[in-house]
Design a protein around this motif. Sequence first.
Motif, PDB file in Angstrom:
ATOM      1  N   ARG A  70       0.844  -1.213   0.000  1.00 45.33           N
ATOM      2  CA  ARG A  70       0.000   0.000   0.000  1.00 45.33           C
ATOM      3  C   ARG A  70       0.874   1.256   0.000  1.00 45.33           C
ATOM      4  O   ARG A  70       0.564   2.249  -0.656  1.00 45.33           O
ATOM      5  CB  ARG A  70      -0.927   0.013   1.230  1.00 45.33           C
ATOM      6  N   ASN A  74       0.835   4.082  -2.791  1.00 49.52           N
ATOM      7  CA  ASN A  74       0.613   5.495  -2.465  1.00 49.52           C
ATOM      8  C   ASN A  74       1.724   6.370  -3.063  1.00 49.52           C
ATOM      9  O   ASN A  74       1.467   7.481  -3.533  1.00 49.52           O
ATOM     10  CB  ASN A  74       0.519   5.674  -0.945  1.00 49.52           C
ATOM     11  N   GLU A  77       0.887   6.945  -6.629  1.00 47.32           N
ATOM     12  CA  GLU A  77      -0.203   7.923  -6.783  1.00 47.32           C
ATOM     13  C   GLU A  77       0.288   9.360  -6.633  1.00 47.32           C
ATOM     14  O   GLU A  77      -0.336  10.280  -7.150  1.00 47.32           O
ATOM     15  CB  GLU A  77      -1.289   7.682  -5.718  1.00 47.32           C
ATOM     16  N   HIS A 113       6.365  10.138   4.965  1.00 48.37           N
ATOM     17  CA  HIS A 113       5.165   9.325   4.742  1.00 48.37           C
ATOM     18  C   HIS A 113       5.521   7.832   4.758  1.00 48.37           C
ATOM     19  O   HIS A 113       4.805   7.017   5.349  1.00 48.37           O
ATOM     20  CB  HIS A 113       4.508   9.709   3.408  1.00 48.37           C
ATOM     21  N   TYR A 117       4.158   5.135   7.343  1.00 50.56           N
ATOM     22  CA  TYR A 117       3.340   3.999   6.887  1.00 50.56           C
ATOM     23  C   TYR A 117       3.955   2.666   7.335  1.00 50.56           C
ATOM     24  O   TYR A 117       3.288   1.816   7.946  1.00 50.56           O
ATOM     25  CB  TYR A 117       3.187   4.040   5.358  1.00 50.56           C
ATOM     26  N   GLN A 123      -1.711   8.117  13.601  1.00 60.08           N
ATOM     27  CA  GLN A 123      -2.278   9.202  12.793  1.00 60.08           C
ATOM     28  C   GLN A 123      -2.496  10.410  13.691  1.00 60.08           C
ATOM     29  O   GLN A 123      -2.625  10.243  14.911  1.00 60.08           O
ATOM     30  CB  GLN A 123      -3.609   8.732  12.170  1.00 60.08           C
ATOM     31  N   ARG A 126       0.810  10.340   9.217  1.00 64.66           N
ATOM     32  CA  ARG A 126       0.863   9.945   7.795  1.00 64.66           C
ATOM     33  C   ARG A 126      -0.068  10.822   6.962  1.00 64.66           C
ATOM     34  O   ARG A 126       0.293  11.271   5.866  1.00 64.66           O
ATOM     35  CB  ARG A 126       0.503   8.462   7.655  1.00 64.66           C
ATOM     36  N   GLY A 127      -1.252  11.084   7.485  1.00 67.96           N
ATOM     37  CA  GLY A 127      -2.211  11.913   6.756  1.00 67.96           C
ATOM     38  C   GLY A 127      -1.669  13.318   6.501  1.00 67.96           C
ATOM     39  O   GLY A 127      -1.820  13.858   5.398  1.00 67.96           O
ATOM     40  N   TYR A 130       1.043  13.211   3.834  1.00 66.31           N
ATOM     41  CA  TYR A 130       0.399  13.061   2.515  1.00 66.31           C
ATOM     42  C   TYR A 130      -0.144  14.413   2.044  1.00 66.31           C
ATOM     43  O   TYR A 130       0.066  14.824   0.893  1.00 66.31           O
ATOM     44  CB  TYR A 130      -0.720  12.022   2.623  1.00 66.31           C
TER      45      TYR A 130
HETATM   46  N1  LIG Z   1      -5.563   6.111  -2.439  1.00 67.85           N
HETATM   47  C1  LIG Z   1      -5.451   6.776  -1.162  1.00 67.85           C
HETATM   48  C2  LIG Z   1      -5.958   8.232  -1.333  1.00 67.85           C
HETATM   49  C3  LIG Z   1      -5.813   9.113  -0.073  1.00 67.85           C
HETATM   50  C4  LIG Z   1      -4.410   9.042   0.510  1.00 67.85           C
HETATM   51  O1  LIG Z   1      -3.390   8.910  -0.207  1.00 67.85           O
HETATM   52  N2  LIG Z   1      -4.347   9.091   1.838  1.00 67.85           N
HETATM   53  C5  LIG Z   1      -3.070   8.993   2.534  1.00 67.85           C
HETATM   54  C6  LIG Z   1      -3.176   9.693   3.901  1.00 67.85           C
HETATM   55  S1  LIG Z   1      -4.375   8.996   4.955  1.00 67.85           S
HETATM   56  C7  LIG Z   1      -2.613   7.571   2.730  1.00 67.85           C
HETATM   57  O2  LIG Z   1      -1.518   7.357   3.226  1.00 67.85           O
HETATM   58  N3  LIG Z   1      -3.475   6.579   2.365  1.00 67.85           N
HETATM   59  C8  LIG Z   1      -3.199   5.191   2.575  1.00 67.85           C
HETATM   60  C9  LIG Z   1      -3.056   4.402   1.322  1.00 67.85           C
HETATM   61  O3  LIG Z   1      -3.033   4.952   0.202  1.00 67.85           O
HETATM   62  O4  LIG Z   1      -2.915   3.169   1.430  1.00 67.85           O
HETATM   63  C10 LIG Z   1      -6.268   5.987  -0.122  1.00 67.85           C
HETATM   64  O5  LIG Z   1      -6.988   5.064  -0.513  1.00 67.85           O
HETATM   65  O6  LIG Z   1      -6.129   6.245   1.083  1.00 67.85           O
END
Ligand SMILES: N[C@@H](CCC(=O)N[C@@H](CS)C(=O)NCC(=O)O)C(=O)O
Length: 151
Positions: A70, A74, A77, A113, A117, A123, A126-127, A130
């Motif tokens: 994951r 991320n 992305e 990040h 993770y 939290q 990480r948020g 991001y």
């Molecule tokens: N694709 C991401 C979009 C939002 C995002 O990137 N949130 C950050 C901060 S909470 C993250 O680390 N998400 C965890 C992940 O992508 O597995 C998700 O599903 O969470």
Amino acid sequence: MAALIENEVFKAFATYAAIVTFKMMLMGPVTVYFRLTRGSFSNEEDVARKSDDEKKKLLKSHPDVERAQRCHHNDLENIIPFFFIGLLYALSGPDLSSALIHFRVFTASRIFHSFAYILAFPQPSRGLSYMLGMLTTLSMAYNLLSKVFVP
Ligand SMILES: N[C@@H](CCC(=O)N[C@@H](CS)C(=O)NCC(=O)O)C(=O)O
């Protein structure tokens, strides 16, 4: 091309783009490390030499492997958009000092990040990291579009 390579903003972009790309690539070996140490494989051929009993135990998911995947996802992305927006932004002639702030903040936010993770920091660490990376890319996009936008 030679003139571009001499451009200070482009050199700064190339430096930080290489650092975050390398960081993202490291997530592959990190996943391999968790697969080996947690005994978690997803392909039959990866455990072909094991006994049937061992195969059953090894062909299963593990939370640490999934976490590393994951984290890698991320990165994809966020670092791919940084690469394209950052390249166009670097070519749009920004100040070296503001370009460096963007590239450094993004790079630091993505490194943090990954630690947050993989090591499961509480939290919103990480948020927030991001969000910081995302805001940096959006700020570069805004600066770029305010110079080149053609309706
Ligand atoms: N694709 C991401 C979009 C939002 C995002 O990137 N949130 C950050 C901060 S909470 C993250 O680390 N998400 C965890 C992940 O992508 O597995 C998700 O599903 O969470």
